[in-house]
Design a protein around this motif. Structure first.
Motif, short mmCIF file in Angstrom:
data_model
loop_
_atom_site.label_atom_id
_atom_site.label_comp_id
_atom_site.label_asym_id
_atom_site.label_seq_id
_atom_site.Cartn_x
_atom_site.Cartn_y
_atom_site.Cartn_z
N LEU A 279 0.82 -1.11 0.21
CA LEU A 279 -0.11 0.09 -0.09
C LEU A 279 0.99 1.23 -0.16
CD1 LEU A 279 -2.83 1.20 0.04
CD2 LEU A 279 -2.72 1.16 2.55
N GLY A 280 2.01 1.14 0.73
CA GLY A 280 3.00 2.36 0.90
C GLY A 280 3.49 2.65 -0.94
N VAL A 281 3.71 1.49 -1.56
CA VAL A 281 4.42 1.82 -2.81
C VAL A 281 3.01 2.38 -3.71
CG1 VAL A 281 4.92 0.56 -4.95
CG2 VAL A 281 5.99 -0.10 -2.72
N LEU A 282 1.79 1.77 -3.67
CA LEU A 282 0.81 2.32 -4.09
C LEU A 282 0.29 3.83 -3.89
CD1 LEU A 282 -1.71 1.89 -6.18
CD2 LEU A 282 -2.89 0.86 -4.37
N ASP A 283 0.57 4.10 -2.55
CA ASP A 283 0.30 5.51 -2.20
C ASP A 283 1.36 6.41 -3.00
OD1 ASP A 283 0.26 7.91 -0.83
OD2 ASP A 283 0.69 6.82 1.17
N ASN A 284 2.72 6.16 -3.08
CA ASN A 284 3.52 6.88 -3.80
C ASN A 284 3.19 7.09 -5.19
OD1 ASN A 284 5.24 7.50 -1.73
ND2 ASN A 284 6.62 5.67 -2.27
N ILE A 285 2.89 5.89 -6.00
CA ILE A 285 2.10 5.98 -7.26
C ILE A 285 0.90 6.91 -7.44
CG2 ILE A 285 1.28 4.61 -9.25
CD1 ILE A 285 3.01 2.27 -8.04
N LEU A 286 0.09 6.77 -6.40
CA LEU A 286 -1.29 7.72 -6.77
C LEU A 286 -0.93 9.04 -6.53
CD1 LEU A 286 -3.76 5.22 -5.12
CD2 LEU A 286 -3.61 5.81 -7.64
N GLY A 287 -0.29 9.42 -5.20
CA GLY A 287 -0.28 10.65 -5.00
C GLY A 287 1.01 11.37 -4.21
N GLY A 288 2.23 10.43 -4.58
CA GLY A 288 3.63 10.86 -3.94
C GLY A 288 4.51 11.68 -4.90
N GLY A 289 4.49 13.01 -5.00
CA GLY A 289 5.25 13.75 -5.82
C GLY A 289 4.58 14.40 -7.10
#
Length: 435
Positions: A279-289
């Motif tokens: 989920l942390g990886v998905l979090d970065n993909i969706l809205g990280g940066g």
């Protein structure tokens, strides 16, 4: 007479050594000696936060965060701040939903002073009635300032919609009404119940020596009461009945703002669930940066918002995933729909190989960069010991992130992000207008 129990492990990326010692009183001391660092950061972690408060004591943990620096038999409030600032150091604290942390950052050579000052504050605060009245006014001003910030308030509405009226759903600082009602006797009783050795962790990181630090901590924290063998916080009672609460799908708060503020998200998993790495990886993909899906689609391609980002938080038995956006009120429904569509696309289509690499790399770099700061290392140690009950090396943490596959991300998206979403909105509209 029982002796301290010490466990040691190496943290190769930093060339450091981590020690964990449990004192006979139950106080846990974790240190990380990093020879390359000139600074040292000390933290005292109490295993109590806003979710542990009955409704009538809402805000008590945060109240104590203020009060413990207000003076002891040994030092006044002014002396507590002055002696640390005289050596260029920093003292501060924060309250979370499941813990409270008091910390000081100094040069390593000044660690003895920092340990003495913090131990005195945490173990020997007067919690005097006159100090309670002074800080009551300060906290009420803090609550009022938060109420004037719609970007903060939208998250409070979101938490309450997601978790209900229990401890996880309430404002960490309490309400103006609950803070006005708290008495000095109630705050002192709350301190006596929760501030005991068995519910306390001291973490120290930087250019230190474990044995010397342990000696300092034992002396400075000696006045703390041993307490029960089992910490007083249990996975039941106020704030722990989350499963019995059905999230609200939509909550709207009218506020005559120039910009609408949105939070869209859902409950996730506990901090002990290994799927949190996916989920942390998905979090970065969706809205990280700025290269994330939501930033690109909502801001770069359509110009609908200045700020859009995602985030996650984890607790003992649940967690949350959320996306925040600030936009013009007339664009708020469209932004909400685009967020929901992107979340649904991740749940149905998964992620690409390049996105996966970027999402994992963002996590790895963030962890390694933070590891260069003694304050971040102190936080890592304290959180691991207090909230996870184990110390994890950087190698193990990074390996778990690196092991995440695209199938893992697709599965966690399908399992977690396919559930009905909760939306909180603050802006110049009511529920009917927004919906």
């Amino acid at each position: 007479m029982s002796l301290p129990q010490t466990h040691t492990l190496a943290n190769e990326p930093l060339g450091s050594t981590v020690h964990r010692t449990v004192l006979p009183s139950g106080l846990r001391v974790v240190t990380e000696a990093i020879p390359s660092m000139r600074s040292a950061t000390l933290g005292a972690w109490a295993g109590v936060g806003s979710r542990d408060e009955p409704a009538v004591e809402s805000g008590a943990s945060h109240f104590l965060e203020h009060l413990l620096f207000k003076g002891t038999e040994k030092r006044s409030a002014e002396e507590i701040s002055r002696v640390i600032e005289a050596v260029g150091g920093e003292s501060n604290a924060y309250t979370a939903r499941d813990h409270t942390c008091y910390y000081e950052r100094v040069l390593a050579e000044d660690l003895p002073l920092a340990v003495d000052v913090l131990g005195d504050a945490v173990c020997g605060s007067r919690i005097a009635a006159d100090d309670v009245e002074v800080e009551r006014g300060v906290i009420l001003e803090e609550i009022a300032a938060s109420a004037d910030d719609p970007a903060e308030q939208v998250f409070e509405h979101f938490n309450r919609a997601l978790f209900g009226d229990g401890g996880l759903g309430r404002d960490i600082a309490g309400t103006a009404e609950s803070v006005r009602a708290l008495t000095a006797e109630q705050v002192r009783a709350f301190y006596d119940r929760h501030y005991v050795d068995s519910n306390l962790v001291v973490s120290v990181a930087g250019g230190i020596d474990h044995d010397e630090t342990l000696k300092l901590v034992r002396e400075a924290f000696a006045p703390m009461r041993p307490g029960p063998e089992v910490p007083p916080r249990r996975p039941s009672g106020p704030g722990y009945d989350v499963a019995a609460v059905d999230p609200e799908p939509l909550v709207v708060a009218r506020d005559d703002t120039e910009q609408a503020h949105l939070v869209v998200g859902c409950r996730t998993m506990s901090r002990r669930d290994p799927r949190m790495y996916a989920l942390g990886v998905l979090d970065n993909i969706l809205g990280g940066g700025m290269s994330s899906r939501l930033f690109r689609i909502i801001r770069e391609e359509r110009g609908l918002a200045y700020t859009v980002r995602s985030g996650s938080a984890y607790f003992g038995e649940t967690g949350l995933f959320s996306v925040y956006a600030g936009c013009s009120p007339d664009k708020s429904r469209r932004v909400r729909d685009l967020i929901l569509a992107e979340i649904e696309r991740a749940a149905t289509d998964g992620v690409g190989d390049e996105e996966l690499r970027r999402g994992k790399k963002m996590y790895q770099v963030g962890v390694l960069m933070a590891a260069e700061d003694s304050g971040a290392r102190m936080e890592w140690l304290g959180r691991d010991e207090l909230l996870y009950g184990e110390l994890q090396t950087l190698e193990r943490d990074l390996a778990r992130n690196e092991a995440v596959t695209s199938d893992d991300v697709r599965a966690v998206a399908a399992d977690i992000l396919s559930q009905p979403m909760t939306t909180a909105a603050v802006g110049p509209f009511d529920r009917e207008e927004f919906a």
